[in-house]
Design a protein around this motif. Structure first.
Motif, short mmCIF file in Angstrom:
data_model
loop_
_atom_site.label_atom_id
_atom_site.label_comp_id
_atom_site.label_asym_id
_atom_site.label_seq_id
_atom_site.Cartn_x
_atom_site.Cartn_y
_atom_site.Cartn_z
N ILE A 13 23.82 11.95 -8.85
CA ILE A 13 24.03 10.50 -8.65
C ILE A 13 23.59 9.67 -7.91
CG2 ILE A 13 24.54 8.68 -10.47
CD1 ILE A 13 26.92 10.57 -11.30
N HIS A 16 19.95 9.52 -6.67
CA HIS A 16 18.97 9.29 -7.34
C HIS A 16 19.35 7.78 -7.47
CE1 HIS A 16 16.63 13.24 -8.57
NE2 HIS A 16 18.11 13.77 -8.77
N GLN A 17 20.08 7.62 -6.96
CA GLN A 17 20.07 6.06 -6.99
C GLN A 17 18.94 4.85 -6.70
OE1 GLN A 17 23.41 5.21 -3.21
NE2 GLN A 17 22.79 3.56 -4.09
N ASP A 20 17.25 4.04 -10.95
CA ASP A 20 17.45 3.35 -12.21
C ASP A 20 17.76 4.20 -13.15
OD1 ASP A 20 18.60 0.91 -10.15
OD2 ASP A 20 17.27 0.05 -11.73
N ALA A 23 19.52 8.11 -12.63
CA ALA A 23 20.86 7.58 -12.27
C ALA A 23 21.50 7.17 -12.91
CB ALA A 23 20.75 6.89 -10.63
N HIS A 24 21.43 7.20 -13.96
CA HIS A 24 22.05 6.13 -15.06
C HIS A 24 21.86 7.09 -16.04
CE1 HIS A 24 22.92 2.68 -17.46
NE2 HIS A 24 23.26 3.57 -18.75
N SER A 55 31.62 7.31 -10.41
CA SER A 55 30.17 6.97 -10.90
C SER A 55 29.88 5.77 -10.74
CB SER A 55 29.89 7.36 -11.63
OG SER A 55 30.09 6.71 -13.26
N PHE A 60 23.20 1.80 -8.83
CA PHE A 60 22.64 1.65 -9.35
C PHE A 60 22.30 0.56 -10.99
CE2 PHE A 60 24.69 4.60 -10.84
CZ PHE A 60 24.63 4.14 -12.42
#
Length: 65
Positions: A13, A16-17, A20, A23-24, A55, A60
């Protein structure tokens, strides 16, 4: 699922922040997988849940359509 598994997923996560949506989605998937694992009788459910909630500290955009 173990706390170490959650830690690996959290690292993904964080990786990949900057995206958005990605990550979400990864965070949502992590939460669902942890809930499924707890429902199936995973040991230390409190630790798994606490690990997954980390998390929420990753920066993000969290938005929904």
């Amino acid at each position: 699922m173990t706390v170490e598994d959650v830690a690996h997923r959290l690292a993904e996560i964080v990786h990949h922040q900057g995206d958005d949506e990605a990550a979400h989605g990864l965070a949502d998937d992590l939460h669902l997988d942890v809930l499924r694992s707890i429902a199936a009788g995973a040991p230390d459910p409190e630790m798994l849940a606490a690990a997954a909630l980390r998390s929420e500290t990753v920066d993000f955009g969290r938005w929904c359509a």
